[in-house]
Design a protein around this motif. Structure first.
Motif, PDB file in Angstrom:
ATOM      1  N   PRO A  87       0.822  -1.213   0.000  1.00 26.71           N
ATOM      2  CA  PRO A  87       0.000   0.000   0.000  1.00 26.71           C
ATOM      3  C   PRO A  87       0.857   1.265   0.000  1.00 26.71           C
ATOM      4  O   PRO A  87       2.055   1.235   0.299  1.00 26.71           O
ATOM      5  CB  PRO A  87      -0.766  -0.120   1.313  1.00 26.71           C
ATOM      6  N   SER A  88       0.200   2.357  -0.319  1.00 24.26           N
ATOM      7  CA  SER A  88       0.854   3.660  -0.198  1.00 24.26           C
ATOM      8  C   SER A  88       0.630   4.191   1.213  1.00 24.26           C
ATOM      9  O   SER A  88      -0.331   3.820   1.892  1.00 24.26           O
ATOM     10  CB  SER A  88       0.265   4.642  -1.214  1.00 24.26           C
ATOM     11  N   LEU A  89       1.542   5.046   1.650  1.00 22.87           N
ATOM     12  CA  LEU A  89       1.421   5.670   2.964  1.00 22.87           C
ATOM     13  C   LEU A  89       1.115   7.149   2.783  1.00 22.87           C
ATOM     14  O   LEU A  89       1.881   7.890   2.172  1.00 22.87           O
ATOM     15  CB  LEU A  89       2.717   5.500   3.756  1.00 22.87           C
ATOM     16  N   GLY A  90      -0.052   7.575   3.303  1.00 21.28           N
ATOM     17  CA  GLY A  90      -0.427   8.971   3.244  1.00 21.28           C
ATOM     18  C   GLY A  90      -0.294   9.643   4.596  1.00 21.28           C
ATOM     19  O   GLY A  90       0.205   9.051   5.560  1.00 21.28           O
ATOM     20  N   ILE A 142      -6.118  -0.292  -2.472  1.00 20.69           N
ATOM     21  CA  ILE A 142      -7.111  -1.359  -2.514  1.00 20.69           C
ATOM     22  C   ILE A 142      -6.769  -2.504  -1.572  1.00 20.69           C
ATOM     23  O   ILE A 142      -7.647  -3.277  -1.169  1.00 20.69           O
ATOM     24  CB  ILE A 142      -7.253  -1.885  -3.962  1.00 20.69           C
ATOM     25  N   ASP A 143      -5.484  -2.638  -1.195  1.00 19.44           N
ATOM     26  CA  ASP A 143      -5.102  -3.747  -0.315  1.00 19.44           C
ATOM     27  C   ASP A 143      -5.771  -3.638   1.056  1.00 19.44           C
ATOM     28  O   ASP A 143      -6.099  -4.655   1.674  1.00 19.44           O
ATOM     29  CB  ASP A 143      -3.585  -3.796  -0.143  1.00 19.44           C
ATOM     30  N   ALA A 175     -10.133  -5.906   4.617  1.00 18.30           N
ATOM     31  CA  ALA A 175     -11.369  -5.683   5.355  1.00 18.30           C
ATOM     32  C   ALA A 175     -12.493  -6.558   4.814  1.00 18.30           C
ATOM     33  O   ALA A 175     -13.293  -7.113   5.577  1.00 18.30           O
ATOM     34  CB  ALA A 175     -11.763  -4.206   5.284  1.00 18.30           C
ATOM     35  N   ARG A 176     -12.569  -6.692   3.497  1.00 25.27           N
ATOM     36  CA  ARG A 176     -13.624  -7.513   2.885  1.00 25.27           C
ATOM     37  C   ARG A 176     -13.434  -8.996   3.198  1.00 25.27           C
ATOM     38  O   ARG A 176     -14.400  -9.738   3.385  1.00 25.27           O
ATOM     39  CB  ARG A 176     -13.647  -7.285   1.376  1.00 25.27           C
ATOM     40  N   ASP A 196     -17.043  -4.889  -3.677  1.00 26.23           N
ATOM     41  CA  ASP A 196     -16.115  -3.870  -4.178  1.00 26.23           C
ATOM     42  C   ASP A 196     -14.804  -4.459  -4.701  1.00 26.23           C
ATOM     43  O   ASP A 196     -13.911  -3.711  -5.099  1.00 26.23           O
ATOM     44  CB  ASP A 196     -15.777  -2.824  -3.102  1.00 26.23           C
ATOM     45  N   ILE A 197     -14.663  -5.784  -4.667  1.00 24.16           N
ATOM     46  CA  ILE A 197     -13.450  -6.449  -5.141  1.00 24.16           C
ATOM     47  C   ILE A 197     -13.865  -7.444  -6.222  1.00 24.16           C
ATOM     48  O   ILE A 197     -14.935  -8.036  -6.148  1.00 24.16           O
ATOM     49  CB  ILE A 197     -12.740  -7.212  -4.002  1.00 24.16           C
TER      50      ILE A 197
END
Length: 252
Positions: A103-106, A113-114, A119-120, A160-161
């Motif tokens: 993932p990206s870090l903000g 999406i990961d 979560a899903r 959503d996936i």
């Protein structure tokens, strides 16, 4: 956020199944349940190097630098939850979902999406289950905690996936859940297309088998007839593909 693991990260989501029902049944004693639940989960995940990203109500979100540590923490937490003496003889069953990605870090944490996929996967499970994605399963390989077995639950449709191949980790001989996962059923369009494609493939395979299954007869047949038969077969395949496209355009 600079302290969060970067690069390849394994996410874990957990939550208590039926927490509202437990609250109604236990009343004020539910406060003790919630407190002990948080303690057991935090000790197991924190002790294995997990970073607590968020907690809301009875749910947790952790990240790990190594998939094996995340799996070990989930197994330890499930054992602690299973063996704990809960108030009123309650059964506190927690579902857990794991997925590994980059993932990206903000400014406010992980992005991408990961996070959604993890979560899903968790939401698809039932209390007591540990579900992992295909990526996480591949990373842990055969180095599983003692007493843990892997069950292949196949490809699942998640909200959503697109699709995700999901595996269950059963702890200490516990059998895989008999209940189906809480996933989406394929749409009518997807089912129709898959069925039609399968029928076309089966038909083409049968035609090819018939064309080449009798080499003696083929040798006796004139070359011109054989070429004509192959041409007809190609035309049939093309016609079937055109029919599929017409049906899609007309009805979808």
């Amino acid at each position: 956020m600079a302290t969060l693991p970067g690069g390849t990260v394994t996410f874990v989501f957990t939550d208590i199944e039926g927490s509202t029902r437990l609250l109604q049944e236990l009343g004020e004693e539910y406060g003790d349940v919630a407190r002990e639940h948080r303690r057991i989960v935090r000790e197991a995940f924190g002790g294995r190097g997990g970073t607590e990203i968020d907690t809301q109500g009875d749910s947790f979100f952790f990240s790990f630098s190594r998939a094996r540590d995340a799996v070990a923490a989930a197994v330890e937490a499930q054992r602690g939850l299973r063996d704990h003496d809960w108030p009123g003889g309650a059964q506190v069953r927690v579902r857990m979902g794991l997925h590994t990605g980059e993932p990206s870090l903000g400014d406010e944490g992980y992005l991408g999406i990961d996070v959604v996929r993890a979560a899903r996967i968790s939401a698809a499970g039932h209390g007591g289950q540990i579900l992992v994605s295909e990526t996480t399963r591949a990373l842990i390989g055969n180095q599983l905690p003692d007493g843990v077995q892997v069950h292949d639950l196949g490809q699942q449709n998640l909200k959503d996936i697109q699709h995700e191949h999901i595996f269950e980790l059963s702890v200490d001989g516990a059998s895989a859940a008999s209940k189906p996962l809480k996933t989406l059923t394929p749409s009518r369009k997807e089912s129709f297309e898959s069925h039609l494609e399968e029928r076309i493939n089966n038909y083409v395979e049968r035609q090819l088998e018939q064309a080449f299954s009798d080499p003696t007869a083929a040798a006796k047949a004139p070359v011109k007839a054989a070429a004509g038969g192959l041409a007809i077969l190609v035309m049939l395949v093309v016609a079937l593909v055109v029919i599929v496209l017409i049906i899609k355009l007309a009805f979808f």
